[in-house]
Design a protein around this motif. Structure first.
Motif, short mmCIF file in Angstrom:
data_model
loop_
_atom_site.label_atom_id
_atom_site.label_comp_id
_atom_site.label_asym_id
_atom_site.label_seq_id
_atom_site.Cartn_x
_atom_site.Cartn_y
_atom_site.Cartn_z
N ALA A 1 -4.82 8.99 0.20
CA ALA A 1 -5.68 7.82 0.34
C ALA A 1 -6.49 7.60 -0.93
CB ALA A 1 -6.63 8.00 1.53
N TYR B 1 -8.38 -0.38 -0.11
CA TYR B 1 -7.99 0.96 0.34
C TYR B 1 -6.46 1.04 0.33
CZ TYR B 1 -6.70 4.07 4.30
OH TYR B 1 -6.12 5.00 5.12
N GLN C 1 -3.29 3.69 1.40
CA GLN C 1 -2.91 4.88 2.16
C GLN C 1 -1.40 5.04 2.07
OE1 GLN C 1 -4.48 7.46 3.83
NE2 GLN C 1 -2.39 8.21 4.06
N ARG D 1 -6.72 12.88 4.44
CA ARG D 1 -7.31 12.73 5.77
C ARG D 1 -7.14 13.98 6.63
NH1 ARG D 1 -11.12 9.24 6.31
NH2 ARG D 1 -10.87 9.48 8.56
N ALA E 1 -7.49 6.46 9.76
CA ALA E 1 -7.27 6.48 8.31
C ALA E 1 -7.71 5.16 7.69
CB ALA E 1 -5.81 6.75 8.02
#
Lengths: 114, 112
Positions: free
Chosen positions: A31, A48, A50, A97, B97
């Motif tokens: 991430a 963001y 991921q 994460r 997430a």
């Protein structure tokens, strides 16, 4: 590397010019986040990434802002036609994460638009 | 809308005393809550993460509590030192997430 690396550390640009800010996250962190912090203000989320998923661009303040992350590693934040209100510290962070060890931030790029 | 409130913008305490910082949140149901420290000109540094099923967590002179009923976390620094002077940020974390939203922070100054 051992930490999140951002470059340049400082950038002064003329109004109307384009700028590119670079972030090199911790190896293996899936991430990656970009935040902006204006003088004396809190952290404002920008974008963001991921893994290989589509980025969350919900925080980008205008279409002059864009970012990409190549090969799941290095990210570049681009600001086109810079305005004086874009002046701020741009912070990049990365995380894993699964580790629950929070975000690791870089030291930021201080952008000044004159 | 989701809101994070950290107590007073600035907190001054004498060296050796316990500093207590407050983080209140509304319209969140965080699975975790994170605390960070930020020094001038630097990015935030992760300090502690506490889970919703943990009432208290300690790390050296730091102690964090998490009350999901009150929707509040308290951050304590015991035997405070001038080197603890910084801005402290809290961030409720849903555990998914997605990105964290940070509180605006509390600026702590420990006076020698």
């Amino acid at each position: 590397g051992a930490g999140v690396s951002q470059s340049p550390s400082n950038k002064v640009t003329e109004k109307g010019k384009d700028v590119e800010l670079r972030c090199d996250p911790i190896s293996g962190h899936t991430a990656l986040y970009w935040y902006r912090q204006s003088l004396g203000q809190g952290l404002e989320f920008l974008i963001y990434f991921q893994g290989n998923s589509a980025p969350d661009k919900s925080g980008l303040p205008s279409d002059r802002f864009s970012a990409e992350r190549t090969g799941g590693s290095v990210s570049t934040l681009t600001i086109q036609r810079t305005q004086q209100e874009d002046s701020a510290v741009y912070l990049c962070a990365s995380s894993n994460r699964e580790s629950n060890y929070g975000y690791t931030f870089g030291s930021g790029t201080r952008l000044t638009v004159v | 809308s989701q809101k994070i409130e950290q107590n007073s913008e600035a907190l001054n305490i004498q060296e050796g005393k316990t500093a207590t910082l407050t983080c209140n949140y509304t319209n969140y149901s965080p699975a975790y809550l994170q605390w960070y420290r930020q020094d001038p000109g630097r990015g935030p540094v992760f300090l502690l993460l506490i889970r919703e099923n943990e009432k208290e967590k300690r790390k050296e002179r730091l102690k964090v509590t998490f009350d999901t009923t009150l929707k509040q976390s308290l951050f304590h620094i015991t035997a405070s030192q001038p080197a603890d002077s910084a801005t402290y940020l809290c961030a409720p974390d849903s555990g998914s997430a997605r990105q964290l939203t940070f509180g605006s922070g509390t600026q702590l100054t420990v006076l020698p």
